[in-house]
Design an enzyme around this catalytic site. Structure first.
Site, PDB file in Angstrom:
ATOM      1  N   GLY A   1       0.818  -1.219   0.000  1.00  0.00           N
ATOM      2  CA  GLY A   1       0.000   0.000   0.000  1.00  0.00           C
ATOM      3  C   GLY A   1       0.847   1.262   0.000  1.00  0.00           C
ATOM      4  N   CYS A   2       1.893   1.254   0.783  1.00  0.00           N
ATOM      5  CA  CYS A   2       2.762   2.435   0.883  1.00  0.00           C
ATOM      6  C   CYS A   2       3.537   2.659  -0.415  1.00  0.00           C
ATOM      7  CB  CYS A   2       3.710   2.303   2.072  1.00  0.00           C
ATOM      8  SG  CYS A   2       2.835   2.235   3.655  1.00  0.00           S
ATOM      9  N   THR A   3       3.908   1.570  -1.082  1.00  0.00           N
ATOM     10  CA  THR A   3       4.608   1.683  -2.352  1.00  0.00           C
ATOM     11  C   THR A   3       3.675   2.258  -3.413  1.00  0.00           C
ATOM     12  OG1 THR A   3       6.086  -0.142  -1.793  1.00  0.00           O
ATOM     13  CG2 THR A   3       5.850   0.392  -4.138  1.00  0.00           C
TER      14      THR A   3
ATOM     15  N   ALA B   1       3.178   6.019  -2.681  1.00  0.00           N
ATOM     16  CA  ALA B   1       4.369   6.814  -3.023  1.00  0.00           C
ATOM     17  C   ALA B   1       4.502   6.949  -4.547  1.00  0.00           C
ATOM     18  CB  ALA B   1       5.622   6.165  -2.434  1.00  0.00           C
TER      19      ALA B   1
END
Length: 159
Positions: A44-46, A49
């Site tokens: 999710g964070c990738t 970003a």
């Protein structure tokens, strides 16, 4: 303490992936998209970003900078930036100073297990350093586009 819309953001300074410390005040005269995320290199964070990265030209046109913040150490941030070609700094909030100031360091629950962690959130700060919009408990899909749309609406930078 949680910040509210219409309030001036506190002068927070954190170590950045660029090798120096960054303060929100360094960007006076620019809009700031300050996004908090739980952890480098997670799916999710990738995605989040990379979505912010893919709109780089649009942020520039809207006189905005993107700053990502997580409790990860700088070494992890540097690897994350390199792997995904992120054009914006990532700030390391290991002490949770910024996360607590923005009210995003909270009790979370996953599979019945409780722990303290970052609640994925984004804050739009105007050119005078005033918080103008917030997104808490963010769902990643289409989020960067939503933030950009709000920024263009609030600053009159339609393009």
């Amino acid at each position: 303490m949680t910040l509210h819309i219409g309030e001036k953001v506190p002068s927070i300074t954190l170590p950045a992936s660029s090798g120096k410390e960054i303060s929100l005040e360094d960007y006076k005269g620019k809009n700031i998209v300050l996004y908090f995320y739980p952890k480098d290199m997670t799916p999710g964070c990738t995605t989040e970003a990379c979505d912010f990265r893919d709109l780089s030209e649009e942020w520039e046109k809207a006189n905005a900078v993107v700053l990502g913040v997580s409790p990860d150490p700088l070494k992890k941030h540097e690897a994350f930036i390199e792997k995904h070609g992120l054009p914006f700094p990532l700030l390391s909030d290991e002490e949770k100073t910024a996360a607590e100031a923005f009210g995003v360091w909270q009790l979370k629950k996953t599979f019945g297990k409780e722990y303290m962690g970052i609640v994925r959130s984004t804050f739009l700060i105007n050119e005078e350093g005033i918080l103008v919009k917030e997104w808490r408990n963010v769902r990643v899909k289409n989020h960067a586009e939503q933030v950009l749309h709000s920024l263009k609406e609030s600053s009159g930078h339609e393009g």
